[in-house]
Design an enzyme around this catalytic site. Structure first.
Site, PDB file in Angstrom:
ATOM      1  N   TRP B 102       0.817  -1.217   0.000  1.00  0.00           N
ATOM      2  CA  TRP B 102       0.000   0.000   0.000  1.00  0.00           C
ATOM      3  C   TRP B 102       0.845   1.257   0.000  1.00  0.00           C
ATOM      4  O   TRP B 102       0.516   2.235  -0.672  1.00  0.00           O
ATOM      5  CB  TRP B 102      -1.037  -0.047   1.122  1.00  0.00           C
ATOM      6  CG  TRP B 102      -2.070  -1.065   0.747  1.00  0.00           C
ATOM      7  CD1 TRP B 102      -2.192  -2.334   1.228  1.00  0.00           C
ATOM      8  CD2 TRP B 102      -3.063  -0.931  -0.282  1.00  0.00           C
ATOM      9  NE1 TRP B 102      -3.208  -2.998   0.568  1.00  0.00           N
ATOM     10  CE2 TRP B 102      -3.758  -2.162  -0.350  1.00  0.00           C
ATOM     11  CE3 TRP B 102      -3.439   0.093  -1.146  1.00  0.00           C
ATOM     12  CZ2 TRP B 102      -4.809  -2.387  -1.258  1.00  0.00           C
ATOM     13  CZ3 TRP B 102      -4.479  -0.121  -2.038  1.00  0.00           C
ATOM     14  CH2 TRP B 102      -5.146  -1.347  -2.092  1.00  0.00           C
ATOM     15  N   ASP B 170      -1.980   6.971   5.644  1.00  0.00           N
ATOM     16  CA  ASP B 170      -3.021   6.063   5.153  1.00  0.00           C
ATOM     17  C   ASP B 170      -3.376   5.131   6.312  1.00  0.00           C
ATOM     18  O   ASP B 170      -2.600   4.236   6.652  1.00  0.00           O
ATOM     19  CB  ASP B 170      -2.506   5.269   3.956  1.00  0.00           C
ATOM     20  CG  ASP B 170      -3.526   4.248   3.453  1.00  0.00           C
ATOM     21  OD1 ASP B 170      -4.604   4.112   4.071  1.00  0.00           O
ATOM     22  OD2 ASP B 170      -3.240   3.579   2.437  1.00  0.00           O
ATOM     23  N   LYS B 194     -13.031  -1.347   5.946  1.00  0.00           N
ATOM     24  CA  LYS B 194     -12.484  -2.242   6.965  1.00  0.00           C
ATOM     25  C   LYS B 194     -13.161  -1.976   8.305  1.00  0.00           C
ATOM     26  O   LYS B 194     -13.937  -2.804   8.780  1.00  0.00           O
ATOM     27  CB  LYS B 194     -10.961  -2.076   7.093  1.00  0.00           C
ATOM     28  CG  LYS B 194     -10.188  -2.697   5.927  1.00  0.00           C
ATOM     29  CD  LYS B 194      -9.924  -1.736   4.810  1.00  0.00           C
ATOM     30  CE  LYS B 194      -8.793  -2.153   3.898  1.00  0.00           C
ATOM     31  NZ  LYS B 194      -9.004  -3.343   3.097  1.00  0.00           N
TER      32      LYS B 194
END
Lengths: 360, 360
Positions: B102, B170, B194
């Site tokens: 990511w 993030d 999530k």
């Protein structure tokens, strides 16, 4: 119990059958033991749902094979940027048709990217018609029009020829309400929250040869080519919204497809416009041949009655009839999910309301 | 009936209480007679829901007043562009910490916008730790890090000082799993799918003085200042996703907030890592002090057993344990909605499976 009809312009009412199925499956989708909200977008089951949704939309709109279908985020507003960022292809100029608030917004955003020429406009009239003649520059990258102006209630029922210049269309509030000749367009896009599904999903139908030439320096997610290569899953897609859209597509097919819906939508709109035109209380200023079948804005000859109209309508189960805050007045949206009985109930109420207040 | 536990990394399981409420209200939200799917984002009722959701998130994360909270679309991937487009502020350079897939994606996108310096990296080790020392350029616009690497299972549990250089984070897969010092950050962003709600919603928490200097030539929707001025409603927001997030925030408060969740999340992760570490079948290569509490990737000493492991796990109601397609192996995601009983069931199964196949 009075039946409830939601005339809101969007997020708009969806078919009751869709709500019922979503409710029934909320804790157990397809016997998986999982809610659709927690299913991986990479799972075989979700990919199958996605592919079926694309196939159903292709069938419903008779989309030629050389067009990509994308399920994106960001609404029509994101497309106001993405269309010039992708379709300019070094030409530096684009033509726009100006017919109301939504084409104005598209024009404003396009001016960040290129030389914009207004090829036709109804602004001087206060947006009461859809221009029949367009002065399109032959070397322009594309011509953009707004198929249906949700706020001003103006809809294109025919289009002039643009030759080799691709048409770009914001079809947010009229997509799936009738057949459309996709092949005349370079791109069609639509926010889902009227005739497709929940807010947060955007459908893009784009001709393949117009992809792959995105402006440099733009976000990766602006590039149709990249998004198409990843089948709308360059990043996690809005899975629940796609699921609801897939149910709406199935429902549309059960109703007989967009040709059947077009007949019904004509009947609904005719009933309401007839009520408005024969009355001396209700006013719609749009030229009859350009009136929207989806969004019917109207005012009262006595504007002081608006609040009372809305209060009584609500008491009759006729909801969200307030006009857009930018133009005031009243508005009835008659998207696919609005049954004929809803328009009948509205017209009955409007006739009674007019009579009660000394109008005919 | 076996209880079902979904260990998928996202779109991930949400609290059962949230599904039940969404199901109950699907056709009639707050006695309105309308589905939440068809409520106008401009209605007083929806604005109230929105404001309460923002207030609840502010309370849960103790967000200082000089930070804006935005509910956007496009996921973390859209933020990979929006962070440099907004935070560069003429500096032309940004520093990134590289800890897995990511952060790699964030770095790749940032390179479209500026000179990117990798201030610390665990790439050479195969992403098995969170770097404790960062070589940050003093004149850089910001330092970006990925709080939790969803695929590699690496989490930052402490951060080095960066002085006046703003941190950009993030936090997609760890937000709301524990308290966070928001004031140390210039911006925190998180895809919802999530710990927050449905895919298609993105939460952004941004310090006000970092807004208002967006790069020219970017789409309007990239500009945090513009989005904040319109309270996340520059265009139609993903109303259903915001509604579900609002229910998740209420549920989190009922659980005792993020401090209580942190305790539970520690217990869950400890149980699973203990099972892995005491076994000679299961392997997790991440350094113990940097292991993720949310995503636990592991492999089998005999990789040929993976298919059988997944098959039997599924038969035990332990779902979506397959590792990310880019790294293979297995992965158990233990987000807030995963109950302790789910991890107990998983560990019981894993112990049995190891023994059955001649491991301890």
């Amino acid at each position: 119990v009075t039946a409830i009809f939601n005339f809101g312009a969007g997020p708009a009412a969806l078919p009751r059958a869709v709500y019922l199925q979503a409710q029934a499956e909320m804790l157990d989708w397809q016997g998986s033991g999982l809610s659709i909200l927690e299913v991986s977008h990479r799972s075989a089951a979700f990919i199958a749902l996605y592919e079926q949704a694309v196939a159903d939309l292709r069938e419903l709109l008779d989309i030629p094979a050389h067009y990509q279908v994308l399920f994106l985020q960001g609404g029509a507003t994101a497309q106001f940027s993405m269309v010039p960022a992708n379709l300019l292809r070094g030409k530096g100029k684009a033509d726009y048709i100006q017919t109301g608030t939504w084409s104005d917004k598209a024009i404003l955003e396009a001016r960040r990217y290129c030389d914009v020429h207004i090829a036709a406009s109804s602004a001087a009239s206060g947006y009461t018609f859809a221009p029949k003649q367009w002065a399109v520059r032959p070397d322009t990258a594309y011509v953009h029009y707004t198929a249906n102006e949700t706020i001003h209630g103006v809809e294109f029922h025919t289009l002039p020829e643009t030759g080799a210049v691709p048409l770009a269309c914001d079809m947010s509030s009229s997509i799936l309400s009738r057949p459309v000749d996709v092949a005349r367009h370079g791109i069609i896009y639509a926010g889902a929250q009227k005739n497709i599904g929940p807010a947060g999903l955007t459908v893009v139908i784009v001709r393949e040869d117009l992809m792959g030439q995105v402006l440099p320096g733009q976000p990766a997610m602006v590039d149709y080519q990249l998004l198409a290569e990843h089948r709308s899953m360059y990043n996690t897609p809005p899975t629940f919204a796609i699921y609801i859209a897939s149910l709406v597509f199935k429902w549309l097919k059960q109703q007989g497809g967009v040709a059947a819906l077009q007949v019904l939508n004509h009947r609904k709109a005719e009933l309401l416009y007839h009520c408005i035109d024969q009355s001396n209380l209700y006013i719609n200023r749009v030229q009859p041949q350009d009136r929207s079948l989806m969004n019917v804005p109207f005012t009262l000859d006595d504007p002081g009655l608006e609040t009372e109209f809305l209060r009584q309508a609500e008491a009759h189960g006729l909801l969200q009839l307030k006009g857009h805050r930018s133009v005031g007045g009243l508005r009835a949206s008659l998207y696919n999910a609005m049954p004929f009985a809803g328009v009948q109930a509205l017209v009955r109420f409007m006739d009674d309301f007019a009579r009660t207040h000394g109008f005919s």
